[in-house]
Design an enzyme around this catalytic site. Structure first.
Site, PDB file in Angstrom:
ATOM      1  N   ARG A 176      -7.928  -0.594   4.746  1.00 22.67           N
ATOM      2  CA  ARG A 176      -7.444   0.621   4.092  1.00 22.67           C
ATOM      3  C   ARG A 176      -8.130   0.732   2.729  1.00 22.67           C
ATOM      4  NH1 ARG A 176      -1.320  -0.524   5.587  1.00 22.67           N
ATOM      5  NH2 ARG A 176      -1.022   0.863   7.346  1.00 22.67           N
ATOM      6  N   GLN A 205      -8.768  -8.540   3.537  1.00 18.61           N
ATOM      7  CA  GLN A 205      -8.726  -9.289   4.798  1.00 18.61           C
ATOM      8  C   GLN A 205      -9.323  -8.495   5.958  1.00 18.61           C
ATOM      9  OE1 GLN A 205      -4.923 -12.120   4.308  1.00 18.61           O
ATOM     10  NE2 GLN A 205      -4.324 -10.018   4.728  1.00 18.61           N
ATOM     11  N   ASN A 234      -8.199 -12.497   8.109  1.00 15.56           N
ATOM     12  CA  ASN A 234      -6.929 -11.778   8.197  1.00 15.56           C
ATOM     13  C   ASN A 234      -5.789 -12.764   8.451  1.00 15.56           C
ATOM     14  OD1 ASN A 234      -4.926  -9.873   8.427  1.00 15.56           O
ATOM     15  ND2 ASN A 234      -5.509  -9.224  10.486  1.00 15.56           N
ATOM     16  N   ASP A 261       2.021  -3.261  -1.812  1.00 16.50           N
ATOM     17  CA  ASP A 261       1.301  -2.924  -0.591  1.00 16.50           C
ATOM     18  C   ASP A 261       0.045  -2.131  -0.937  1.00 16.50           C
ATOM     19  OD1 ASP A 261       2.792  -4.210   1.273  1.00 16.50           O
ATOM     20  OD2 ASP A 261       3.937  -2.466   1.926  1.00 16.50           O
ATOM     21  N   ASP A 263      -0.957   0.544   0.759  1.00 24.82           N
ATOM     22  CA  ASP A 263      -0.864   1.941   1.183  1.00 24.82           C
ATOM     23  C   ASP A 263       0.238   2.696   0.460  1.00 24.82           C
ATOM     24  OD1 ASP A 263       1.128   0.458   2.383  1.00 24.82           O
ATOM     25  OD2 ASP A 263       1.057   1.525   4.292  1.00 24.82           O
ATOM     26  N   ASP A 373       9.109 -11.322   3.528  1.00 24.69           N
ATOM     27  CA  ASP A 373       9.812 -10.895   2.318  1.00 24.69           C
ATOM     28  C   ASP A 373      11.301 -11.212   2.406  1.00 24.69           C
ATOM     29  OD1 ASP A 373      10.227  -9.065   4.348  1.00 24.69           O
ATOM     30  OD2 ASP A 373       9.415  -7.346   3.265  1.00 24.69           O
ATOM     31  N   HIS A 397       5.945   5.192  -0.029  1.00 24.97           N
ATOM     32  CA  HIS A 397       5.401   4.380   1.062  1.00 24.97           C
ATOM     33  C   HIS A 397       5.618   5.131   2.368  1.00 24.97           C
ATOM     34  CE1 HIS A 397       5.064   0.979   3.909  1.00 24.97           C
ATOM     35  NE2 HIS A 397       4.436   0.329   2.951  1.00 24.97           N
TER      36      HIS A 397
END
Length: 631
Positions: A176, A205, A234, A261, A263, A373, A397
């Protein structure tokens, strides 16, 4: 679609040692949904810049909003502060009226100040009486039929924060690069944030590298030594965040570690708020950002979540809701938003972790993704470091429903890692609740003809039982392993055509007793057993044929699908359909596999649980696995 765009242009740097929360103005580019997070009512005011607003005479502007009101209940509960100061710079004659709310949303005027000319307005406010929640906010009313300008505003502490604002901000990224670069640009363009970020760590990654993108080099030159890009295989979110934490602890002056994150859409002031909250906390804690909906910017998608410590499932805290839209239900009119909530963890779309917590708690477990998490939040809490999800600290998000995780390889990690978290943090007498819930849900997916989902859940159970050694060693290949399990029974899919529509009632011509959900848990269990028997039998009668109905995701409940010979189920985002067909041979095979794997789980869980607990320290260590050098 109403898309939020991050701020652009320079922002004045303020005294980071006392500013808790800067007043944010829409600017000239803000979309309607974003404005509703900043202002309850504009009163015809205009804000051409992020720090300046012109208020027309005869109107009142209210800052009773998610991003500009002050969540006093959270600061009163968790911080060392007993008072805060509202500081405004105003030009013109105006009345500043400060309100406070109770935990049930009842509001009253706390202070009222009349201001004349140009200068500062400073109002000190106590943080008493907010035991269960409540907010402060203010309204600004021009007087004498003249316009008023608000040049700046902030909620401040009366004394500088303990320690230092010295953060390492890090985000793993996987193919991304444009999203990642967009977030990097937001950080680069905010001087106040740049002043406290000692290093920005990007863990790349993927195969589509951030460093190969147009515009990267200019950003890299701007950041200079502030930027560190790490290239590694990754290893999923957990492996990426472990690298971030490892690199952060290598920076001697680092006091806060910020996970993000790749994104998200970032409001940079929210990172400053999270760092300030962590510094003023009475005891070390994790500060979580709440989640706003990237697709609908005015919507608070997730305020916070709890974990059911018996079945290890997510729970919505009391006095909270999902999908709250501030454009239709503002803060003042939503009583539940005024009560403070407690959470079990915070997802890592944004989370501030003090250095002392990382040093004492360790790093993320090698789970690849999902539940890393959650496990970290539960582990931190067990060692005296709770998590606080603070209103007004948030990022935008992508909503979970767009990911359609029940129909892809991520189901494997949900299943396996849920078991790992339960082994490490659950009580053994509660295992029957976890076992029953997992088996029931697996069988419901089976009668729903989601064969890929059942295979993935079974693979997750089997790999959990292999123990902690396999968990660590499989991290570099975990993604491929999950993909192979999915491919065993990968569904037929296709795009949704514009002219196609799902069935109106989700049940077609099914008898009413079939279309309606079972009324009680006993009835539900009996119905499930009936459908398990039916699924093993050859397809005949009403179950046969090729004219499969089209169902939406909401319509595709297990008890509806179980009565069909097949169905094309539309994805949550409406972009494609997944074909589900009755296949008795596959059904019998997966039913046998499910019963065998769960039988093994029931017998071996106590022993496997002990293995994970004995290896806890090794799993938490930031010295594993070996990572490639940074570029």
């Amino acid at each position: 679609m109403d898309q939020y765009r991050p701020p652009h242009g320079l922002v004045k740097q303020q005294h980071v040692d006392t500013v808790l929360q800067r007043i944010l103005l829409p600017g000239d580019h803000a979309q309607r949904g974003h404005v509703s997070l900043l202002l309850e009512s504009t009163g015809g005011a205009t804000a051409d810049f992020r720090e300046r607003m012109v208020l027309p005479a005869g109107h009142t502007v209210s800052f009773c909003s998610y991003l500009n009101a002050f969540p006093a209940g959270y600061w009163a509960r968790w911080s060392i502060l007993d008072r805060v100061r509202l500081s405004l710079e105003v030009v013109g004659n105006a009345v500043v009226r400060v309100y406070r709310s109770s935990a049930d949303g009842e509001a009253e005027v706390a202070e009222e100040v009349r201001h004349q000319g140009q200068g500062d307005v400073d109002i000190e406010l106590p943080l008493t009486g907010f035991d269960d929640g409540g907010w402060y906010w203010f309204e600004l009313s021009p007087q004498k039929q003249r316009n008023v300008e608000l040049l700046r505003g902030s909620w401040n502490a009366l004394t500088p924060a303990p320690g230092r604002a010295a953060a390492v901000v890090g985000m793993p990224t996987f193919n991304r690069p444009q999203d990642c670069l967009a977030t990097m640009r937001v950080v680069a363009g905010h001087p106040a944030l740049r002043a406290v970020v000692k290093r920005l760590v990007v863990v790349d990654q993927g195969s589509d590298k951030v460093t190969a993108q147009p515009g990267y080099q200019r950003l890299a030159d701007d950041f200079g030594e502030q930027l560190l890009v790490v290239d590694q295989p990754n290893l999923g979110g957990s492996g990426g965040y472990a690298q971030v934490m490892r690199r952060a602890l290598d920076v001697p002056e680092c006091e806060q570690i910020v996970f993000m994150d790749d994104d998200i859409v970032l409001e940079p002031d929210c990172l400053l708020r999270g760092i300030a909250f962590a510094r003023y906390a009475a005891h070390p804690l994790l500060v979580g950002g709440q989640m706003l909906n990237r697709e609908l910017p005015s919507q608070l998608y997730v305020m916070g979540e709890l974990i059911d410590r018996r079945a290890f499932t997510w729970l919505k805290p009391s006095h909270s809701e999902y999908d709250h839209d501030f454009s239709t239900r503002p803060l003042r009119e939503t009583p539940w938003l005024h009560r403070r909530i407690d959470v079990s963890y915070n997802s890592w779309w944004t989370c501030v972790i003090p250095r002392t917590v990382a040093e004492k708690v360790g790093g993320p477990l090698p789970l690849f993704l999902k539940w890393d998490d959650v496990e970290y939040g539960l582990r931190s809490a067990s060692r005296g470091f709770p998590t606080v999800s603070v209103p007004g600290i948030a990022v935008w998000h992508e909503p979970w429903w767009k990911k359609d995780e029940e129909n892809n390889w991520q189901t494997y990690f949900h299943s396996r890692n849920r078991m790992v978290a339960a082994a490490l943090h659950g009580r053994l007498p509660h295992f029957p609740a976890l076992f029953g819930a997992h088996l029931r849900d697996t069988l419901r997916h089976l009668v729903s003809m989601q064969y890929w989902n059942v295979a993935l859940r079974g693979a997750g159970v089997r790999d959990f039982l292999q123990g902690p050694d396999a968990l660590s060693s499989s991290l570099p290949t975990a993604r491929q392993r999950a993909a192979r399990a999915f491919e065993r029974f990968a569904p037929v899919t296709g795009p949704v055509e514009v002219t196609e529509t799902p069935l109106g009632d989700g049940a077609g011509d099914l008898p009413r007793q079939v279309a309606q959900p079972p009324g009680t848990s006993g009835a539900s269990m009996f119905r499930l057993l009936v459908e398990l028997v039916r699924g093993c039998l050859p397809v005949s009668g009403g179950h046969a044929g090729h004219g499969h109905p089209r169902l939406s995701t909401d319509q595709a409940a297990w008890h509806v699908l179980a009565a069909l010979g097949g169905a094309a189920v539309t994805s949550p985002d409406g972009s494609h359909w997944t074909l589900r067909e009755r296949r008795p041979d596959v059904f019998r095979k997966l039913l046998a596999e499910t019963l065998i794997s769960h039988g093994r789980l029931a017998l071996a869980f106590p022993r496997t649980r002990s293995k994970y607990r004995r290896n806890r320290q090794r799993l938490e260590s930031l010295r594993r696995p070996s990572i490639r050098k940074s570029v």
